[in-house]
Structure formats: structure tokens, C-alpha cells
Design an enzyme around this catalytic site. Structure first.
Site, PDB file in Angstrom:
ATOM      1  N   TRP A   1      28.589  -3.972  56.801  1.00 47.23           N
ATOM      2  CA  TRP A   1      27.480  -4.893  56.580  1.00 47.23           C
ATOM      3  C   TRP A   1      27.397  -6.020  57.594  1.00 47.23           C
ATOM      4  CZ3 TRP A   1      30.159  -9.322  56.246  1.00 47.23           C
ATOM      5  CH2 TRP A   1      31.413  -9.284  55.639  1.00 47.23           C
ATOM      6  N   ASN A   2      28.432  -6.169  58.431  1.00 45.07           N
ATOM      7  CA  ASN A   2      28.448  -7.395  59.247  1.00 45.07           C
ATOM      8  C   ASN A   2      27.493  -7.354  60.427  1.00 45.07           C
ATOM      9  OD1 ASN A   2      30.086  -5.494  60.505  1.00 45.07           O
ATOM     10  ND2 ASN A   2      31.375  -7.037  61.437  1.00 45.07           N
TER      11      ASN A   2
ATOM     12  N   LYS B   1      25.469   6.387  56.622  1.00 43.62           N
ATOM     13  CA  LYS B   1      25.676   5.777  55.301  1.00 43.62           C
ATOM     14  C   LYS B   1      25.864   4.288  55.546  1.00 43.62           C
ATOM     15  CE  LYS B   1      28.127   4.320  52.454  1.00 43.62           C
ATOM     16  NZ  LYS B   1      28.001   2.931  51.912  1.00 43.62           N
TER      17      LYS B   1
ATOM     18  N   SER C   1      26.111   0.184  54.590  1.00 41.06           N
ATOM     19  CA  SER C   1      26.826  -0.549  53.538  1.00 41.06           C
ATOM     20  C   SER C   1      25.890  -0.804  52.354  1.00 41.06           C
ATOM     21  CB  SER C   1      27.320  -1.874  54.122  1.00 41.06           C
ATOM     22  OG  SER C   1      27.691  -2.735  53.075  1.00 41.06           O
ATOM     23  N   GLU C   2      26.479  -0.885  51.174  1.00 35.63           N
ATOM     24  CA  GLU C   2      25.720  -1.196  49.959  1.00 35.63           C
ATOM     25  C   GLU C   2      25.018  -2.543  50.081  1.00 35.63           C
ATOM     26  OE1 GLU C   2      28.753  -0.162  50.446  1.00 35.63           O
ATOM     27  OE2 GLU C   2      29.807   0.337  48.612  1.00 35.63           O
TER      28      GLU C   2
ATOM     29  N   VAL D   1      40.597  -1.960  57.380  1.00 35.74           N
ATOM     30  CA  VAL D   1      41.773  -1.127  57.641  1.00 35.74           C
ATOM     31  C   VAL D   1      42.094  -0.273  56.419  1.00 35.74           C
ATOM     32  CG1 VAL D   1      44.226  -1.167  58.226  1.00 35.74           C
ATOM     33  CG2 VAL D   1      42.690  -2.862  59.228  1.00 35.74           C
TER      34      VAL D   1
ATOM     35  N   THR E   1      40.151   0.814  54.007  1.00 37.91           N
ATOM     36  CA  THR E   1      39.218   1.926  53.823  1.00 37.91           C
ATOM     37  C   THR E   1      39.413   2.957  54.934  1.00 37.91           C
ATOM     38  OG1 THR E   1      37.666   0.324  52.906  1.00 37.91           O
ATOM     39  CG2 THR E   1      36.807   2.506  53.347  1.00 37.91           C
TER      40      THR E   1
ATOM     41  N   GLU F   1      36.887   2.442  63.730  1.00 40.84           N
ATOM     42  CA  GLU F   1      36.781   1.077  64.257  1.00 40.84           C
ATOM     43  C   GLU F   1      37.091   0.146  63.101  1.00 40.84           C
ATOM     44  OE1 GLU F   1      36.321   0.708  67.326  1.00 40.84           O
ATOM     45  OE2 GLU F   1      35.051   2.313  68.096  1.00 40.84           O
TER      46      GLU F   1
ATOM     47  N   CYS G   1      34.148  -8.214  63.881  1.00 40.00           N
ATOM     48  CA  CYS G   1      35.487  -7.636  64.062  1.00 40.00           C
ATOM     49  C   CYS G   1      36.197  -8.275  65.248  1.00 40.00           C
ATOM     50  CB  CYS G   1      35.393  -6.134  64.209  1.00 40.00           C
ATOM     51  SG  CYS G   1      34.090  -5.638  65.328  1.00 40.00           S
TER      52      CYS G   1
ATOM     53  N   GLU H   1      43.737 -10.750  59.141  1.00 39.47           N
ATOM     54  CA  GLU H   1      42.422 -11.177  59.597  1.00 39.47           C
ATOM     55  C   GLU H   1      41.696 -12.025  58.539  1.00 39.47           C
ATOM     56  OE1 GLU H   1      39.656  -7.718  59.154  1.00 39.47           O
ATOM     57  OE2 GLU H   1      38.692  -8.510  60.933  1.00 39.47           O
TER      58      GLU H   1
ATOM     59  N   GLY I   1      42.444   0.780  64.735  1.00 39.43           N
ATOM     60  CA  GLY I   1      41.837   2.101  64.703  1.00 39.43           C
ATOM     61  C   GLY I   1      42.026   2.873  65.987  1.00 39.43           C
TER      62      GLY I   1
ATOM     63  N   GLU J   1      33.845   3.742  71.139  1.00 39.13           N
ATOM     64  CA  GLU J   1      32.397   3.877  71.131  1.00 39.13           C
ATOM     65  C   GLU J   1      31.887   3.343  72.468  1.00 39.13           C
ATOM     66  OE1 GLU J   1      31.679   2.085  66.998  1.00 39.13           O
ATOM     67  OE2 GLU J   1      30.952   4.135  66.807  1.00 39.13           O
TER      68      GLU J   1
END
Ligand code: NAD
Length: 469
Positions: free
Chosen positions: A145-146, A169, A171-172, A224, A226, A244, A278, A373, A446, A450
Site C-alpha cells: 500500500w505504500n 493483487k 493491497s486491501e 519480511v 509475509t 522485495e 522501503c 525497521e 529479499g 526489478e
């Protein structure tokens, strides 16, 4: 199944939906379908068919379509930025930067469609070797979501440029901008079915993507914890993963640095997106000889930051969700109660609606107190006495995403850059990540990369053909 094109935009095979909130007010602004494993299976079926057609589109036509997507995003930049601010919380100016950056990402990938070349050699006695790069098929893109727009762009742009189909998919808590971006990709000419979005929870829709045997690669950006469970859940399918995960970037200010530039850089970076990036400068390491001056100047700059709804003229908005704000508040409370640092300014939630937390400066912080973090607007300043010590502190966490060194001395810059264990190191800047630069981490941050040219290795696989002489 393209959930964003399903006519109502809000139905799923599960029949249920989840609310999306405005982080500045706590009000529900929309709902999205609570996608489930059946939705993912339907998306995979559509994507497998469409991918075969998309793979056959010429590099030039793929390029034209991705350029058109960039142009559509630019033409809607204000509306997209407003949507992003409303669901994510960041100031409109930052949201617009992210949207224009997302357009740039698709334009970058448009420029790469003709470069997906393999290798060739004559092997005496054996034959002619050709190595061609083939698309993987259907790729999953699990987005946090960030920075939802640009991170979606990194994943979808790369996958599509290589001839893959995408099932994203989001974020909610920030799915709406991703849905609109996907619509624009289809409007630009990506075949329906090659670009799908399944909204819903991570543990249902996200998990179904990770476990799907029809999906050959998942690029996941998130925490991390998840990331670990994604790797475990993906293992039986042997799909490729790009992970990531979080970061705990050191921002090293040496005694010979331009202190004013370093303070401005630290404040700009640490409070950008309310500290929820991040590669934020999460640990500010300052040579003890200039630490007091740094803290004094940083306090002056931080106290000038205007905090409020991102739709108003502010420097910083709310955190994205109440859970994130609680986690940040708990981290600050712990540091102070354990006597591992002192609050110079901020350090509290704002009463009333919205997930606001005051921009916070902590001085004399002990390195161990911030080994995890802090994903929010908190700037811990850690004094050091030698460069070796600074490097040791910088490398003293399990993360390895980004870092920066602030110095006027080229030798110091190269020495520190070489010794820091991270995927990216900046000198006299932090957090600049155009898609031309490969991005990713090491350790708990991770694996895989990318952007840059590295995306080719993530989103294609080599096929060797040996032609007998
Ligand atoms: P998160 O891990 O909770 O969620 C990320 C995404 O994964 C969401 O779409 C979520 O729905 C989905 N998800 C959750 N559980 C899942 C599961 N079991 N299977 C599949 N998908 C699942 O992370 P977040 O709270 O959205 O993001 C914050 C974290 O992400 C921070 O730790 C931050 O450092 C990290 N982050 C890393 C980068 C990077 O590039 N390294 C970028 C942005 C954020």
C-alpha cells in the site's frame, strides 16, 4: 477474469466486498471485491489464453502500447493522484510525482521490448548454439500500500514487456489506483486477459496467486514476515519469485559532509510518504563531531513541516492505516522507555480522526534499539566516532536494501559504498529510484531485482537451441 472490467467493477465470485478507507478521515471511500481462489483461477484461465496472443505481438507494437499507456496515465495524472492521495494518504504533490513516475516506468519498459535478446556462438565439434529468452507465461504481482502505483508499474511493465500476462493483487488498503492503472493499460491496447487485477485480502486472494500452478512467477513487495510465508507457500509449485521486502537504510553523515544539504536530504527523505518507503533513510548515522549541529538543524526543519490531509497544502499526510500508526507509536515508546534515545520533537499521535503521527526526531539513539525497521515518520539519529564504526552499524541489521553516504571526499564515498551490504548505495542523495536502475535487496530485504536490465532475467527464461553442424 478481469475484475476491474467486470461491468460493475465491484463483484467477485465470492459475492463479498471489502471497504477502502480514507486515512486522513477514517471514512469509507469505496469498496472492492473480496476476491477468492475461484477468482484467481478464473483470472489464470483468461491470462493463459491472452498471454499466448500477447507473446506474439511484435516488439514495436508492444512498445507502442506501453507508450500509449504512459500517455494515458499522464493525461489522467491529476485524477489518479487525487485517487491515490484519497486511499493512501500521501500529499497530492507526492502522489502526482508517483503517478508521473509510473508513466515513466511504462515508457521505460516500452523502450526495452526490442532488447530481450539471448546469445549465440559457434561451438566447434558441437554446432551452433542459440540461447533465446522466452516469456514465463502468467506472472503474479503482489503490491503493497505504500507506493502502490509505481510498484505496480515496475511489476506489470516488466512482465508485459517480456510477453507475459499479469495478475495483480493490490493491497486491501490501497487497491483503487492500481485498478484504474490496469484499466488504462487495457485501454492502451494490452489485450483483455493479459492484464488482470484480483482485489482482496493477502491471505485469500494473495495466497491463491502464490499457490497457483498456472502462475509461473510472483513478484511480491511487502513485509519480511509475509515474504517468508510467500516463499514457503510457493515452494510446492516451484515458481520463480522476486521478493522485495523491508529495508532499514543507513544514512551516513561524515564530518566533512555539507551539513545543511545532509539535513535537508534526511528530512526530505525520512518524512516523504510519511516515512512509509522501503528505502527511506531509517537510521541517520552522524559523526559525533557534528551530531549536535545536525540535530539542531533537523529539529528546526521538522518543526516547519505542515501535517494534514494530503488533499490540502501539506508536507506530510497520515499513515496509511491505524495498525501502522500503532506500530510506529509502540516503537517510539519502547525506545524512550528503555532509555535508548530521547525525543527532540514529535513522539505522539494526533487526536481526532485520521491516522496522524507527528514527525518525530530522536537523538542519541543506540543502534540496537532500531535494528528493526520503523515504517513511519521517525528519524533516529545515531552518533558514531569512526567510519569503520559507521559501516559496522550500517551493516548491523539483517536488512540490506539501500544506504547513503554524505561526504565531499571521493575516497570516503567509494570506500563506504563498497563496504555497505545493500542493493543500492547513494552518495549525497537518497531514495532516487528511476526505472533505469536495478532495484532490490540482499539478506532479509529479499532477492531478485526489478528494473534496470535485470528485469529480463526475472521475467524470461533462457532456452538453449543447439544446431548440429
Ligand atoms: P504486507 O506484507 O502485509 O502486504 C503486502 C502485500 O502482500 C499486500 O497486497 C497483501 O495483501 C499481500 N499479502 C499479505 N499476506 C499475504 C500472503 N500470505 N500471501 C500473499 N500475499 C499476501 O506488507 P505491507 O504492510 O503492505 O507493506 C509494508 C512492508 O512492505 C514494509 O515492511 C516495507 O518495508 C515493505 N516494502 C518493501 C518494498 C521493497 O521494494 N523492498 C517496497 C515497499 C514496501
Amino acid at each position: 477474469m478481469q475484475m476491474f472490467l467486470d461491468g460493475t467493477g465491484h463483484d467477485s465470485l465470492s459475492g463479498s466486498s471489502i471497504p477502502v478507507y480514507n486515512p486522513a478521515t477514517g471514512e469509507v471511500i469505496d469498496t472492492v471485491p473480496a476476491g477468492n481462489a475461484d477468482d484467481v483461477a478464473a483470472a489464470v484461465t483468461a491470462a493463459e489464453i491472452a498471454q499466448k496472443k500477447w507473446e506474439q505481438v511484435s516488439p514495436a507494437d508492444k512498445s507502442r502500447i506501453l507508450i500509449a499507456a504512459g500517455a494515458l496515465i499522464r493525461s489522467e495524472a491529476d485524477a489518479l493522484a487525487t485517487l491515490l492521495t484519497t486511499e493512501q494518504g500521501k500529499p497530492f504533490r507526492e502522489a502526482k510525482d508517483e503517478i508521473l513516475g509510473t508513466a515513466h516506468v511504462f515508457e521505460f519498459y516500452a523502450s526495452m521490448t526490442g532488447t530481450l535478446q539471448g546469445d549465440a556462438a559457434v561451438l566447434p565439434k558441437y554446432g551452433y548454439m542459440n540461447v533465446v529468452r522466452k516469456p514465463l507465461g502468467v506472472c503474479g504481482a503482489i503490491v503493497p500500500w505504500n507506493m502502490p502505483a509505481i510498484i505496480f508499474g515496475w511489476k506489470a511493465g516488466a512482465a508485459l514487456a517480456c510477453g507475459n500476462a499479469v495478475i495483480a493483487k493490490p493491497s486491501e488498503t490501497a487497491p483503487l489506483t492500481v485498478l484504474r492503472l490496469a484499466e488504462l493499460l487495457v485501454k492502451a491496447g494490452v489485450p483483455g486477459g493479459a492484464m488482470n487485477v484480483v482485489t482482496g485480502s493477502g491471505t485469500v486472494a494473495g495466497d491463491a496467486i502464490v499457490r497457483s500452478t498456472g502462475i509461473r512467477h510472483v513478484s511480491f513487495t511487502g513485509s519480511v514476515a509475509t515474504g517468508r510465508s510467500v516463499a514457503l507457500a510457493a515452494a510446492p509449485t516451484l515458481k520463480k519469485l522476486t521478493l522485495e521486502l523491508g529495508g532499514n537504510d543507513a544514512f551516513i553523515v561524515t564530518a566533512d559532509a555539507d551539513i545543511d544539504a545532509a539535513v535537508a536530504g534526511a528530512v526530505r527523505n525520512r518524512f516523504y510518504n510519511c516515512g512509509q518507503v522501503c528505502t527511506s533513510a531509517k537510521r541517520i548515522l552522524v559523526d559525533a563531531v557534528c551530531a549536535d549541529e545536525f540535530v539542531r538543524k533537523a529539529k528546526d526543519a521538522i518543526e516547519k513541516l505542515v501535517v494534514g490531509s494530503g488533499l490540502e497544502k501539506v508536507n506530510m499526510g497520515p499513515l496509511n492505516n491505524p495498525g501502522q500508526r500503532d506500530a510506529v507509536a509502540a516503537a517510539v515508546d519502547r525506545i524512550v522507555s528503555e532509555d535508548c534515545g530521547k525525543i527532540i520533537c514529535g513522539g505522539k499521535k494526533k487526536e481526532g480522526a485520521g491516522n496522524f503521527y507527528a514527525p518525530t526526531l530522536l537523538a542519541d539513539v543506540s543502534p540496537d534499539a532500531v535494528s528493526e525497521e520503523i515504517f513511519g515518520p521517525v528519524m533516529p539519529v545515531i552518533p558514531f566516532t569512526t567510519l569503520d564504526e559507521a559501516v559496522e552499524i550500517a551493516n548491523g541489521t539483517p536488512y540490506g536494501l539501500g544506504a547513503s553516504v554524505w561526504t565531499k571526499n571521493l575516497k570516503t564515498a567509494y570506500t563506504v559504498a563498497d563496504q555497505i551490504r545493500s542493493g543500492v548505495v547513494w552518495v549525497n542523495r537518497h531514495l532516487i529510484l528511476p526505472p533505469e536502475i536495478p532495484f532490490g535487496g540482499t539478506g532479509n530485504s529479499g532477492y531478485g531485482r526489478e528494473n534496470g536490465r535485470e528485469f529480463i532475467y526475472e521475467y524470461t527464461e533462457p532456452k538453449s537451441i543447439l544446431l548440429g553442424l
